[in-house]
Design an enzyme around this catalytic site. Structure first.
Site, PDB file in Angstrom:
ATOM      1  N   ARG A  54       0.802  -1.227   0.000  1.00 22.17           N
ATOM      2  CA  ARG A  54       0.000   0.000   0.000  1.00 22.17           C
ATOM      3  C   ARG A  54       0.832   1.273   0.000  1.00 22.17           C
ATOM      4  O   ARG A  54       0.578   2.186  -0.796  1.00 22.17           O
ATOM      5  CB  ARG A  54      -0.926   0.050   1.241  1.00 22.17           C
ATOM      6  CG  ARG A  54      -2.217  -0.676   1.074  1.00 22.17           C
ATOM      7  CD  ARG A  54      -2.586  -1.334   2.374  1.00 22.17           C
ATOM      8  NE  ARG A  54      -1.618  -2.374   2.649  1.00 22.17           N
ATOM      9  CZ  ARG A  54      -1.723  -3.609   2.167  1.00 22.17           C
ATOM     10  NH1 ARG A  54      -2.751  -3.952   1.468  1.00 22.17           N
ATOM     11  NH2 ARG A  54      -0.786  -4.522   2.405  1.00 22.17           N
ATOM     12  N   THR A  55       1.789   1.356   0.888  1.00 25.43           N
ATOM     13  CA  THR A  55       2.491   2.641   1.040  1.00 25.43           C
ATOM     14  C   THR A  55       3.266   2.976  -0.228  1.00 25.43           C
ATOM     15  O   THR A  55       3.178   4.080  -0.761  1.00 25.43           O
ATOM     16  CB  THR A  55       3.420   2.595   2.267  1.00 25.43           C
ATOM     17  OG1 THR A  55       2.671   2.104   3.372  1.00 25.43           O
ATOM     18  CG2 THR A  55       3.953   3.973   2.599  1.00 25.43           C
ATOM     19  N   LYS A  83      25.960  -2.961  -0.702  1.00 25.69           N
ATOM     20  CA  LYS A  83      27.434  -2.856  -0.652  1.00 25.69           C
ATOM     21  C   LYS A  83      27.896  -2.097   0.584  1.00 25.69           C
ATOM     22  O   LYS A  83      29.071  -1.799   0.728  1.00 25.69           O
ATOM     23  CB  LYS A  83      27.933  -2.119  -1.901  1.00 25.69           C
ATOM     24  CG  LYS A  83      27.548  -2.767  -3.215  1.00 25.69           C
ATOM     25  CD  LYS A  83      28.044  -1.886  -4.367  1.00 25.69           C
ATOM     26  CE  LYS A  83      27.166  -2.017  -5.581  1.00 25.69           C
ATOM     27  NZ  LYS A  83      27.344  -0.895  -6.505  1.00 25.69           N
ATOM     28  N   ARG A 104      11.129   3.880   3.631  1.00 26.30           N
ATOM     29  CA  ARG A 104      10.755   2.888   4.660  1.00 26.30           C
ATOM     30  C   ARG A 104      12.011   2.134   5.040  1.00 26.30           C
ATOM     31  O   ARG A 104      12.798   1.744   4.170  1.00 26.30           O
ATOM     32  CB  ARG A 104       9.697   1.917   4.137  1.00 26.30           C
ATOM     33  CG  ARG A 104       9.473   0.747   5.091  1.00 26.30           C
ATOM     34  CD  ARG A 104       8.277  -0.071   4.733  1.00 26.30           C
ATOM     35  NE  ARG A 104       7.042   0.653   5.000  1.00 26.30           N
ATOM     36  CZ  ARG A 104       5.833   0.122   4.883  1.00 26.30           C
ATOM     37  NH1 ARG A 104       5.698  -1.132   4.522  1.00 26.30           N
ATOM     38  NH2 ARG A 104       4.756   0.828   5.136  1.00 26.30           N
ATOM     39  N   HIS A 132       4.644   5.693  11.682  1.00 18.67           N
ATOM     40  CA  HIS A 132       4.217   5.573  10.277  1.00 18.67           C
ATOM     41  C   HIS A 132       3.284   6.754   9.994  1.00 18.67           C
ATOM     42  O   HIS A 132       2.062   6.592   9.898  1.00 18.67           O
ATOM     43  CB  HIS A 132       3.502   4.229  10.094  1.00 18.67           C
ATOM     44  CG  HIS A 132       3.281   3.820   8.660  1.00 18.67           C
ATOM     45  ND1 HIS A 132       3.389   4.689   7.591  1.00 18.67           N
ATOM     46  CD2 HIS A 132       2.949   2.610   8.133  1.00 18.67           C
ATOM     47  CE1 HIS A 132       3.131   4.032   6.466  1.00 18.67           C
ATOM     48  NE2 HIS A 132       2.869   2.764   6.771  1.00 18.67           N
TER      49      HIS A 132
END
Ligand code: CP
Length: 307
Positions: A54-55, A83, A104, A132
């Site tokens: 969703r986000t 890396k 995120r 959030h």
């Protein structure tokens, strides 16, 4: 003035600034075609170090529907994070290519660090079990639209209140509106973190109770916010398996609820809401997911300062 700002914590915006975002979201919902060229020439970067449906999709859809473009990664192994590149160096690099970034990250505070090294706006799309804030914008717009008010609500939050970042952000945000009461429903091991209990609820004299059984309280709720048990934050699988089905909202339990109670869930759902509940008009979680795109359209436009 929201132009150029970051959004890391739900308290970063004043109530007036939140209203600006919601008012623009309402205008977009009413007439989306009027905004189809708002972000032409702008690029959104989506930096997802953890899975999302969703986000990430709603942010990308939001930018595309505003006429802008998107780039990014949906898992860190396809970026130079694999890396060993730091978040600070990644964001400084991405700022050379994009106008706004959404991040995120499994580590609490990573988007905050990114914002400290970035001249372009950085939006926290979920940091570990912490916050959030754009899910909270989604939740607030849904409540404001469906219940017609962000005040005078009795809100039940049910499930994994310990690791559920959406719950932490929503309590913070709703605590700023008048006369809201919280009913915190969880197993003892998944209770709300102490900093939320002390620093948000007790410090601001907000009425709340903590209970273990949903059936005891469901008839008193205006809003029931269900959450999944956050498997990825558990230290061992046995504990997850023991706790994962602590609450299952089904048709029988919905019979105990008020006729105008609404059911929200940030999604994804695992097992905590039976599919039969989807047919109940009080189930609002898929509408909520759609409001998430509209409110993110408004947020992007505001942070970019585009007309
Ligand atoms: N609600 C939410 O954050 O969903 P995703 O994990 O799918 O983005």
């Amino acid at each position: 003035m929201l132009k150029g700002r970051h959004l890391i914590d739900p308290m970063d915006f004043t109530l007036e600034e939140l209203n600006e975002v919601f008012n623009l979201a309402d205008q977009i919902i009413a007439c989306p075609e009027e905004f189809a060229h708002t972000c032409e020439g702008k690029i959104l970067a989506t930096l997802f170090y953890e899975p999302s449906t969703r986000t990430r999709f709603s942010f990308e859809a939001a930018m595309l529907r505003l006429g802008g473009k998107v780039l990014g990664f949906s898992e860190p192994n396809s970026s130079s994070a694999a890396k060993g590149e730091s978040v600070a160096d990644t964001i400084r690099t991405v700022a050379c290519y994009a106008d706004i970034a959404v991040m995120r990250h499994p580590k609490e505070g990573a988007p905050k660090v990114a914002s400290m090294y970035s001249d372009m706006p950085v939006i926290n799309a979920g940091d570990g079990g912490h916050q959030h804030p754009t899910q909270t914008l989604t939740d607030l717009l849904t409540i404001k639209t469906v219940k017609k008010s962000l005040s005078n609500q009795t809100i039940g939050l049910c499930g994994d209140l310990k690791f559920g970042r959406t719950v932490h952000s929503l309590i913070k945000a709703l605590s700023r509106y008048e006369n809201n009461k919280f009913v915190l429903i969880s197993p003892n091991e998944l209770k709300i973190p102490d900093y939320i209990r002390r620093e948000i609820l007790q410090k601001n004299n907000i009425e709340f109770v903590e209970v273990e059984r949903m059936e005891e309280v469901i008839d008193k709720l205006d809003i029931l916010y269900m959450t999944r048990v956050q498997r990825e934050r558990f230290f061992n699988e046995e504990d997850y398996i023991r706790l994962k089905d602590s609450y299952i909202l089904d048709g029988e339990k919905m019979k105990l609820a008020k006729d105008d109670m609404i059911v929200l869930h940030p999604l994804p759902r695992v097992n905590e809401i039976s599919y039969e509940v989807d047919l109940d008009p009080r189930a609002c979680y898929f509408r909520q997911a759609k409001y998430g795109m509209f409110v993110r359209m408004a947020l992007i436009a505001k942070l970019l300062g585009v007309k």
